[in-house]
Write an enzyme that holds these catalytic residues in place. Structure first.
Site, mmCIF file in Angstrom:
data_model
loop_
_atom_site.group_PDB
_atom_site.id
_atom_site.type_symbol
_atom_site.label_atom_id
_atom_site.label_comp_id
_atom_site.label_asym_id
_atom_site.label_seq_id
_atom_site.Cartn_x
_atom_site.Cartn_y
_atom_site.Cartn_z
ATOM 1 C CG ASP A 1 -2.195 0.826 0.966
ATOM 2 O OD1 ASP A 1 -3.227 0.201 0.652
ATOM 3 O OD2 ASP A 1 -2.138 2.062 1.059
ATOM 4 C CB CYS B 1 -15.261 -0.429 -3.750
ATOM 5 S SG CYS B 1 -13.924 0.768 -3.995
ATOM 6 C CB ALA C 1 -0.705 -1.228 -6.386
ATOM 7 C CG ASP D 1 -10.108 -4.444 -2.024
ATOM 8 O OD1 ASP D 1 -10.963 -3.986 -2.799
ATOM 9 O OD2 ASP D 1 -10.182 -4.337 -0.782
#
Length: 392
Positions: A249, A336, A276, A296
């Site tokens: 991260d 998301c 990433a 993710d």
């Protein structure tokens, strides 16, 4: 005050779709202030319902009810009670849950997560995202306090949606004594985060089911890669089951929290700070191998026009992941973003498998958990979609 809607929007609103867009508005009375509750009428003057109105907002009308009822504290308390009833017997092995999921719970712009929901009430995290919720903040907060029983609460209304509504960003304590570290339990892990430096409401409760799924797939001694890890929810679950984990991260505070939580649970969890895609390239050059990988990322497609670039990012990340994945290993690709569909994830994965010269089986397609309800009339309430692949 009245707002009239065009005929084209009538069926949608009566079908419990909560949004009236700019092109749906036929006329509005002069003098309506931002976030005021208005009567929504047809062009002929027939009553449709009531909702928040903000002429300057990206979405000017947000429906609250199809009834002639007062929008007061009793209204908000009833909606919160209904939301809690919707979650009864749905959440297991955790004392943290999403209490209010905005439009899906009939409260546009209100998001609330409760952590450490024990007999003491725990801590509530609240977001108020639009002009209507800001105008009714005292009513909403009072209703939340009474219905959830939370001993303390803080606000993280620092979202881009507030800017689009013409509102200032707000963070801070709302009531009670909010501890610097908000603690809760998920399965056999004791978790915490520092709410002042955390992202959004503090923790991504919506990945709970996927964390459990991935943890069940790893065995002691296997290598687990958690990309876009935030505070490492996936990594910690895998480490608890004996895997050697690496979290990636670019949020320094999030990785520091991961390491602190790992120590508190007597676990080892590796971490690497950086972008990433760049770290994935580095790991490829290092010839690293993994038995399970999670991709993710944060919301990559906030608008429909963002979808092509988001798919390119997923393809690049999945290509690296598949190259490093051992045969029989699993890759979870998750988004998301409402505008990214399952088919978009599958397209990106298909191209990535070709680039990686790998064959893969689609094992599962998953969605958000029960405390983040997806309501049929509100397509936007479906946002979390994940594809689980197994490398042949």
């Amino acid at each position: 005050m009245n707002v009239k809607i065009k005929t084209q929007a009538l069926r949608r609103l009566r079908g419990r779709y909560p949004f009236g867009h700019t092109g749906d508005i036929a006329s509005a009375d002069a003098g309506i202030t931002a976030g005021e509750v208005v009567d929504v009428l047809t062009e002929e003057g027939r009553f449709v319902g009531r909702g928040y109105f903000n002429a300057a907002g990206a979405t000017p009308l947000r429906m609250l009810t199809l009834q002639r009822e007062d929008i007061n504290e009793a209204f908000y308390r009833r909606r919160i009670r209904e939301a809690l009833q919707r979650r009864e017997n749905q959440i297991h092995r955790t004392d943290a849950l999403r209490v209010i999921h905005a439009e899906a719970d009939g409260l546009p712009g209100v998001v609330a997560d409760q952590f450490g929901n024990s007999s003491s009430g725990g801590v509530l995290a609240v977001q108020l995202r639009n002009a209507g919720t800001e105008r009714h903040r005292d009513l909403i907060l009072s209703a939340l306090k009474k219905e959830t029983g939370a001993a303390a609460a803080y606000e993280r209304s620092d979202t881009g949606e507030r800017r689009r509504e013409g509102l200032d960003l707000k963070t801070g304590e709302l009531w009670g004594e909010v501890p610097a570290r908000v603690r809760f339990v998920e399965d056999d892990l004791e978790l915490f985060f520092e709410w002042k430096t955390a992202q959004k409401t503090g923790f991504f409760l919506d990945q709970r089911d996927n964390r459990r799924m991935m943890a069940e797939l790893v065995r002691p001694g296997q290598n687990f890669l958690d990309v876009y890890s935030y505070t490492g929810g996936f990594s910690l679950q895998a480490a608890k089951r004996g895997a050697t984990t690496l979290a990636v991260d670019k949020d320094v505070a999030a990785l520091a929290t991961l390491e602190a939580v790992a120590r508190a649970n007597k676990l080892k969890a590796g971490a690497r700070l950086g972008d990433a895609l760049e770290v994935l390239s580095q790991l490829e050059r290092e010839k690293r191998r993994f038995d399970a990988v999670v991709l993710d990322p944060p919301t990559l497609a906030k608008r429909r026009d963002d979808v092509p670039n988001a798919k390119r990012i997923f393809t690049a990340a999945a290509t690296s992941a598949l190259k490093m994945l051992n045969p029989g290993g699993h890759l979870l690709i998750s988004t998301c973003a409402h505008y990214l569909r399952v088919d978009d994830l599958l397209d990106a994965a298909r191209v990535a498998a070709g680039e990686a010269e790998a064959a893969a089986q689609v094992v599962a397609i998953t969605y958000q958990p029960a405390d983040h309800p997806y309501m049929l009339a509100v397509p936007e309430s479906l946002y979390l979609k994940s594809v689980l692949l197994k490398k042949e």
